[in-house]
Design a protein around this motif. Structure first.
Motif, mmCIF file in Angstrom:
data_model
loop_
_atom_site.group_PDB
_atom_site.id
_atom_site.type_symbol
_atom_site.label_atom_id
_atom_site.label_comp_id
_atom_site.label_asym_id
_atom_site.label_seq_id
_atom_site.Cartn_x
_atom_site.Cartn_y
_atom_site.Cartn_z
ATOM 1 N N UNK A 386 0.821 -1.209 0.000
ATOM 2 C CA UNK A 386 0.000 0.000 0.000
ATOM 3 C C UNK A 386 0.857 1.261 0.000
ATOM 4 N N UNK A 387 1.954 1.241 0.760
ATOM 5 C CA UNK A 387 2.833 2.413 0.811
ATOM 6 C C UNK A 387 3.399 2.713 -0.580
ATOM 7 N N UNK A 388 3.850 1.678 -1.263
ATOM 8 C CA UNK A 388 4.444 1.877 -2.585
ATOM 9 C C UNK A 388 3.400 2.344 -3.583
ATOM 10 N N UNK A 389 2.242 1.701 -3.579
ATOM 11 C CA UNK A 389 1.208 2.048 -4.564
ATOM 12 C C UNK A 389 0.608 3.423 -4.319
ATOM 13 N N UNK A 390 0.717 3.916 -3.065
ATOM 14 C CA UNK A 390 0.141 5.220 -2.731
ATOM 15 C C UNK A 390 1.167 6.342 -2.713
ATOM 16 N N UNK A 391 2.389 6.050 -3.137
ATOM 17 C CA UNK A 391 3.422 7.100 -3.188
ATOM 18 C C UNK A 391 3.180 7.952 -4.425
ATOM 19 N N UNK A 392 2.266 8.897 -4.289
ATOM 20 C CA UNK A 392 1.784 9.695 -5.416
ATOM 21 C C UNK A 392 2.908 10.403 -6.142
ATOM 22 N N UNK A 393 2.810 10.388 -7.468
ATOM 23 C CA UNK A 393 3.777 11.090 -8.288
ATOM 24 C C UNK A 393 5.046 10.326 -8.564
ATOM 25 N N UNK A 394 5.220 9.163 -7.953
ATOM 26 C CA UNK A 394 6.440 8.385 -8.163
ATOM 27 C C UNK A 394 6.246 7.374 -9.281
ATOM 28 N N UNK A 395 7.342 7.026 -9.903
ATOM 29 C CA UNK A 395 7.285 5.995 -10.945
ATOM 30 C C UNK A 395 6.961 4.639 -10.330
ATOM 31 N N UNK A 396 7.415 4.421 -9.096
ATOM 32 C CA UNK A 396 7.126 3.161 -8.423
ATOM 33 C C UNK A 396 5.624 2.945 -8.290
ATOM 34 N N UNK A 397 4.890 4.013 -7.952
ATOM 35 C CA UNK A 397 3.432 3.898 -7.834
ATOM 36 C C UNK A 397 2.807 3.592 -9.184
ATOM 37 N N UNK A 398 3.336 4.234 -10.225
ATOM 38 C CA UNK A 398 2.838 3.972 -11.572
ATOM 39 C C UNK A 398 3.100 2.528 -11.983
ATOM 40 N N UNK A 399 4.283 2.035 -11.688
ATOM 41 C CA UNK A 399 4.622 0.645 -12.022
ATOM 42 C C UNK A 399 3.769 -0.346 -11.245
ATOM 43 N N UNK A 400 3.349 0.024 -10.042
ATOM 44 C CA UNK A 400 2.556 -0.889 -9.212
ATOM 45 C C UNK A 400 1.203 -1.194 -9.829
ATOM 46 N N UNK A 401 0.762 -0.345 -10.761
ATOM 47 C CA UNK A 401 -0.546 -0.542 -11.382
ATOM 48 C C UNK A 401 -0.490 -1.456 -12.605
ATOM 49 N N UNK A 402 0.688 -1.933 -12.962
ATOM 50 C CA UNK A 402 0.795 -2.882 -14.068
ATOM 51 C C UNK A 402 0.061 -4.171 -13.681
#
Length: 886
Positions: A386-402
């Motif tokens: 949840x922390x990674x997916x909710x890190x708004x504006x980060x590429x990591x959060x974007x990648x988590x939605x794959x």
């Protein structure tokens, strides 16, 4: 959403995955077969031991998931030469490669994590110990599968030094930079001594001692070039540490003169579990969760406390502090900022922090209570995701939605159910494929908690395969559905839609192939739960996990399904209908054009029985189909259905099969089955005990239908002749044959069956009027269950009344067609007018036949009288002599 994984041009991804599953099944069942063979010659203890050895040597479910990963890796690699040899858009290339690469990593995660979970399950390891072990397995997976970062760090290691941004620099200076710590500071200090003697100003801000702690003690600093080189060295070491490459990091630290850091990293090796220790973690548990304290526990605690304090020292280089924060689980805020461009690295850092905290809690001693480890940012794997997916504006959060990373998260949490519940027909085909195969793998490891959900998932995948014209893969996946009835329902739905003869043959060939190869049922592989359906599955044959019996059930359900779906269509009600007998017998296209799709679907369904040599079912279903066609005047459909069939041969095959069963001889790989079709209803299908064999009346009815079809074909042939002169050497013989066949039909078709019915009804009426019987005159017998049963059932009477109705409908039709044939044949010989008049005269002989009664009941008597007038007019062409000639 576009397809995540493009199909291979030669062999589709679906086929590759299916082959991996099939090989596993074949290997496992082959091993079981060998075990049963050896069972006959060994005692129980030997057999149990041999069974364990056989299982160990046979195919493992982990072999499947390893093959899945290999398939994804091979397809990822195949993208590379395509991109080099063509003008493929870079974005498309990157997307394709990323999708395959992520899928490969997904399967590796499934393998690693579930290998540990199986270990815990078998050794009854639960709670905190299991959670820590899973975190180590996830961390190991994250570190191992960061190949791109690993390669990048190797470049840094090889080229480290005073290079520019393009990697250019003096080779000697690079060597000095990697072999000598703070060489520029040392030179500055030495030069400063000479400068002081000569009266020049010196840099009094540089350290005067060269040990590693000098900057911290004195508050002074090293030369700027040395500080810059140190920062690069620490950066490279940090990346190696994050990748879990502690040995390489220690070697690199020693080469760059960072010996103290190398010592600290050596402590990390003793703290972090290696691959073997992950599996041994559960062995530390004794009794009710008591921990065995090893001799190194104090050392580990002291080491963490030391590294944590270093991570808090703001005088250290930021990259060096990143190393200490990561190792001690301290403040990882800066670590997460550096990792914000990578989903995997962000999870890595959070997992490492939680692991360190959990390990300290597990091994904490009272003598070190003054050291309280900082609370982690996440308390569970779910919090981390949840922390990674909710890190708004980060590429990591974007990648988590794959989509594949979403599946990875579900595997980490050991909870695929919410994702599966949201699946529907619009789900991406490849995501569905991944989910199906992951679920099958998990079901092979342990009993599925929700077998109905697994059934629905496989069924959805099967529907996708069918849509994509890959029905040849369907039987394999059906064999993995735990509930036999669900598998039967799904497969029958697919088979019911197949009308093409070649597709039907191919599908049956595949299904038989699986049956013959897998003599033992594949269903126990999934450790199926009790069925949610009623235990009384009276609609189908009870089976003993024999694949052939399962196939028989599927085919019966297929035909039953079509029968039920089309029943209403063939309910004539009280509405009049027209007899449809158009088209040419010789032109198959014309013949099929005159048949509607419902007729074709019904006819095709029964073909499953013929092709699988289910003779009794074929006889009973054939009778039902013919009755439906006759009740609706569909003679063209009847002729098409009967084309190529020999009902007499079918009966002979049934007699032979039935005789073989009575003699204990097996057929089609299985013994006689206890249930089969019944045609006691005109339009519906029921099931009756197998010992109630085909009756002589049913055989006679089928033969009467064959004779009727023969007559219809002759009529069609003469219809094609109309408008042409009846000339030729064989026309007379053909006319005589036609007359003989049709007249015989008029005299005998269904007559014996109808008369038998009438006689039975008379006997029944007489018995009911007999008052001396004591039971109302009814001749009753006791059934085995104690219920009373009549000798003459209502269903039997209904059957015969329907047959009588058939005579009423089709005897007038035959007479009218035969009169027309004779009428047109007068150009060949005037005797055919005489034969036509004799036929008309025979209708009037009401005492000797039922022909006139049939005309009355069918409502065609006026039409017949009109035909008589027409024929009489034609006969007058030759005057009185022509009218009365013999």
């Amino acid at each position: 959403m576009e397809s995540l994984v493009p199909y291979n041009e030669t062999v589709s991804t679906e086929v590759q995955f299916a082959k991996a599953l099939e090989k596993y099944k074949f290997d496992l069942l082959h091993a079981k077969s060998n075990f049963h063979d050896q069972d006959q010659e060994q005692n129980t203890a030997d057999v149990n031991n041999q069974h364990l050895q056989t299982q160990a040597q046979s195919s493992s479910p982990f072999d499947i998931v390893q093959k899945f990963a290999d398939i994804a890796a091979a397809n990822a690699y195949s993208v590379l030469p395509d991109q080099l040899s063509s003008n493929i858009d870079d974005d498309v290339y990157d997307q394709d490669f990323t999708n395959w690469d992520l899928e490969m990593k997904f399967w590796r995660l499934v393998e690693n994590l579930n290998y540990y979970r199986v270990f815990c399950y078998e050794n009854e390891v639960f709670g905190k110990e299991k959670e820590i072990g899973e975190l180590y397995a996830i961390l190991d997976w994250l570190q191992y599968h960061s190949a791109g970062e690993r390669e990048h760090d190797q470049i840094l290691k090889d080229q480290l030094g005073n290079e520019d941004e393009n990697g250019n620099g003096d080779e000697e200076e690079k060597l000095l930079g990697t072999r000598s710590k703070w060489i520029n500071t040392r030179l500055s200090i030495e030069n400063g001594v000479y400068d002081a003697l000569s009266g020049k100003n010196s840099n009094d801000q540089l350290i005067q001692e060269m040990d590693v702690d000098a900057p911290l003690r004195s508050g002074m600093h090293v030369d700027a070039k040395d500080a810059e080189l140190d920062s690069k060295n620490f950066q490279a070491i940090y990346k190696l540490v994050v990748l879990g490459e502690y040995t390489d990091a220690i070697e690199f630290a020693n080469e760059t003169g960072n010996h103290a850091l190398a010592v600290i990293l050596a402590g990390a090796i003793s703290f972090v579990e290696d691959d073997d220790q992950v599996m041994e973690l559960a062995n530390e548990v004794e009794g009710e969760g008591n921990i065995k304290l090893s001799a190194s526990t104090r050392d580990k605690t002291i080491w963490v406390r030391l590294v944590y304090k270093l991570s808090k020292n703001t005088n250290l280089d930021p990259n060096e502090r990143l190393i200490y924060s990561y190792l001690s689980g301290g403040d990882i805020s800066e670590n997460l900022k550096r990792a914000s461009d990578s989903y995997e690295e962000s999870i890595n850092i959070l997992v490492r922090q939680l692991l360190t905290y959990s390990e300290l809690q597990k091994m904490h001693l009272n003598s070190f209570v003054e050291f309280t480890p900082p609370a982690p940012q996440a308390n569970s794997m779910k919090d981390i995701l949840n922390i990674v997916s909710n890190s708004l504006g980060s590429r990591a959060a974007e990648e988590s939605r794959h989509p594949v990373r979403i599946l990875m998260a579900a595997i980490m949490l050991d909870d695929l159910d919410p994702i599966i519940s949201d699946l529907n027909d619009s789900t991406n085909d490849n995501i569905l494929r991944i989910l199906v195969h992951a679920s099958l793998f998990l079901a092979l490891l342990r009993s599925p908690q929700n077998p109905e959900q697994l059934n629905a998932l496989i069924t959805l995948y099967i529907s996708k395969l069918t849509e994509n014209n890959q029905t040849e893969l369907v039987p394999l996946y059906l064999s993995f559905i735990p509930d036999e009835r669900d598998a039967r329902e799904t497969y029958s739905l697919i088979l019911a839609s197949i009308t093409d003869k070649e597709q039907r043959r191919k599908q049956l060939e595949i299904a038989k192939g699986i049956s013959q190869s897998h003599q033992q049922s594949p269903l126990p592989l999934l450790q199926s739960q009790p069925s949610s359906h009623s235990n009384e599955d009276t609609e189908m044959v009870p089976i003993d996990d024999v694949e052939q019996d399962k196939l028989v059930n599927v085919l019966r359900r297929t035909v039953e399904r079509v029968m039920d779906e089309t029943e209403e269509y063939y309910n004539p009600g009280n509405e009049p209908f027209a007899i449809v007998d158009s088209g040419s017998n010789n032109d198959e296209n014309d013949s099929l054009a005159a048949i509607d799709q419902v007729d074709l679907k019904l006819s095709s369904a029964v073909e499953w029985f013929y092709e699988n040599k289910m003779y009794k079912d074929a006889i009973l279903a054939t009778i039902i189909v013919i009755r439906r066609f006759l009740l609706n005047g569909k003679l063209q459909s009847l002729k098409s259905f009967a084309k190529g069939k020999n009902f007499k041969q079918l009966i002979n095959e049934y007699n032979l099969q039935n005789f073989s069963n009575d003699s204990g001889v097996e057929y089609n790989g299985s013994a006689a089955l206890p249930y089969s079709f019944s045609s006691s209803s005109t339009t519906t299908t029921k099931f009756v005990p197998e010992h109630e064999i085909i009756s002589e009346d049913q055989k006679l009815e089928l033969m009467d239908y064959q004779n009727f079809v023969k007559g219809l074909n002759l009529i069609s042939e003469w219809k094609e002749f109309n408008g042409n002169p009846y000339t030729g050497p064989n026309v007379g013989a053909s006319l005589d044959k036609t007359g003989h066949v049709l007249n015989n039909l008029l005299d005998t078709w269904l007559v014996d069956l109808v008369n038998k019915s009438l006689n039975s009804k008379k006997r029944k009426k007489n018995n009911n009027n007999n008052s001396g019987n004591g039971n109302g005159g009814r001749n009753e017998t006791k059934k085995e269950d104690g219920n009373e049963e009549d000798d003459y059932g209502d269903d039997d009477d209904d059957d015969k009344l329907i047959l009588k109705q058939f005579r009423s409908i089709y005897v007038p039709y035959i007479i009218m067609e035969l009169v027309s044939i004779y009428q047109n044949a007068r150009s060949l010989d005037w005797k055919y007018i005489t034969l036509a008049l004799k036929l008309i005269h025979s209708v009037a002989e009401e005492e000797s036949n039922d022909l006139l009664q049939c005309f009355k009941e069918s409502g065609r008597l006026n039409e017949f009288l009109t035909k008589i007038a027409e024929l009489s007019t034609i006969a007058c062409e030759r005057g009185v002599k022509g009218l009365y000639c013999l």
